[in-house]
Design a protein around this motif. Structure first.
Motif, PDB file in Angstrom:
ATOM      1  N   LEU A  49     -11.226  -3.052  -0.717  1.00 28.38           N
ATOM      2  CA  LEU A  49      -9.939  -2.659   0.321  1.00 28.38           C
ATOM      3  C   LEU A  49     -10.499  -2.877   1.706  1.00 28.38           C
ATOM      4  O   LEU A  49      -9.752  -3.451   2.614  1.00 28.38           O
ATOM      5  N   ARG A  50     -11.654  -2.254   2.205  1.00 25.23           N
ATOM      6  CA  ARG A  50     -12.076  -2.418   3.402  1.00 25.23           C
ATOM      7  C   ARG A  50     -12.519  -3.830   3.887  1.00 25.23           C
ATOM      8  O   ARG A  50     -12.171  -4.380   4.930  1.00 25.23           O
ATOM      9  N   SER A  53      -9.093  -5.592   4.446  1.00 24.48           N
ATOM     10  CA  SER A  53      -8.513  -5.449   5.751  1.00 24.48           C
ATOM     11  C   SER A  53      -9.174  -5.919   6.912  1.00 24.48           C
ATOM     12  O   SER A  53      -8.767  -5.764   8.150  1.00 24.48           O
ATOM     13  N   TYR A  80      -4.175  -0.703   6.747  1.00 24.91           N
ATOM     14  CA  TYR A  80      -5.363  -0.090   5.718  1.00 24.91           C
ATOM     15  C   TYR A  80      -4.919   1.374   5.894  1.00 24.91           C
ATOM     16  O   TYR A  80      -5.196   2.042   6.932  1.00 24.91           O
ATOM     17  N   LEU A 153      -2.761  -1.870   2.457  1.00 21.59           N
ATOM     18  CA  LEU A 153      -4.012  -1.689   1.542  1.00 21.59           C
ATOM     19  C   LEU A 153      -4.144  -0.054   1.460  1.00 21.59           C
ATOM     20  O   LEU A 153      -4.071   0.695   2.508  1.00 21.59           O
TER      21      LEU A 153
END
Length: 276
Positions: A49-50, A53, A80, A153
């Motif tokens: 996810l990071r 983003s 995010y 996200l």
């Protein structure tokens, strides 16, 4: 932003210490999808996810959000939201909710602001130093979702919410994806009342994507197959995946048969325990 698709191609990512975080990830999530990101703790969900983003740099040509590299371009419209927000000392200070919402554009989106305040049951008289973590989480969600986003996200962001607040929040996200072109990826361990929410599932284990696709591609157990555990059909499917992951991974170091465990405080702390 162009159509908010999410495409990942042969993504391998290593941490600064050289350990592998992700290995050969490949995904293609269409615009308008609502994806559940499933996996045990340490599976690589947060890392993925990071990277999506743009908070971490991925190898070139491995991630495309609406056709662009999120790290290189600093995409507008990608939001995010993770758990670290409530640990920030600023949000434990004596600050009023209207002041925080104004700081992120509340006056520019009054209808959206008022809708989120109602949906998340936020009290505009709250001051952040005097509320619970769950109430702070509601304020975070109001702030994070106030500006219209194209890609959202979410990393375990609903963990502090009560059942009703979580339900209303997820229904809001569903309406968003149905009313305008936007895309959601939601990592969570809480599957209650989620069976009808996602359009897609992504199953991660040990830094790899093991399964992914539209909901209709998965053989979801019949309602009665949850047995005495009473799981939902989605919960039963994911439970099976996680059991497979655990068998494949094997015991963690130090969990061998007959192993003696010392407490983290030494023999004078909790003492020793023999398992086996």
């Amino acid at each position: 932003m162009a159509s908010p698709t999410i495409k990942v191609n042969a993504l391998t990512f290593a941490f600064p210490d050289g350990s592998t975080g992700l290995s050969q990830i490949a995904l293609d999530l269409p615009a308008g999808s609502r994806t559940l990101l499933i996996g045990a703790n340490g599976a690589g969900k947060t890392t993925l996810l990071r990277l999506l983003s743009g908070k971490r740099m991925a190898p070139a040509a491995t991630i495309s959000i609406a056709g662009l590299d999120p790290f290189a371009t600093g995409l507008e419209g990608v939001t995010y939201l993770g758990l670290e927000w409530v640990l920030n000392p600023i949000v434990r200070a004596d600050i009023a909710v209207p002041e925080l919402l104004k700081s992120v554009g509340g006056d520019y989106y009054p209808d959206r602001r008022d809708a989120l305040v109602r949906i998340l049951d936020v009290d505009l008289k709250w001051r952040l130093h005097a509320v619970s973590d769950g109430e702070r989480r509601r304020v975070q969600l109001c702030m994070g979702l106030l500006r219209p986003w194209k890609v959202l996200l979410l990393d375990e962001i609903t963990v502090d919410l009560d059942l009703l607040s979580r339900h209303e929040f997820l229904q809001f996200l569903r309406r968003e994806t149905e009313a305008r072109e936007c895309t959601v990826v939601y990592a969570t361990h809480i599957l209650d009342n989620l069976a009808a929410w996602p359009t897609h599932l992504v199953h991660m284990s040990q830094g790899e994507v093991r399964k992914w696709g539209a909901m209709g591609e998965f053989a979801v157990p019949e309602a009665g197959e949850g047995g005495v555990e009473g799981n939902s059909r989605l919960g039963q499917l994911v439970l099976g995946w996680l059991r497979e992951d655990l068998r494949e991974r094997g015991p963690r170091r130090g969990q061998g048969e007959g192993k003696t465990y010392e407490s983290f405080e030494g023999k004078g702390g909790y003492g020793a325990e023999t398992k086996g």
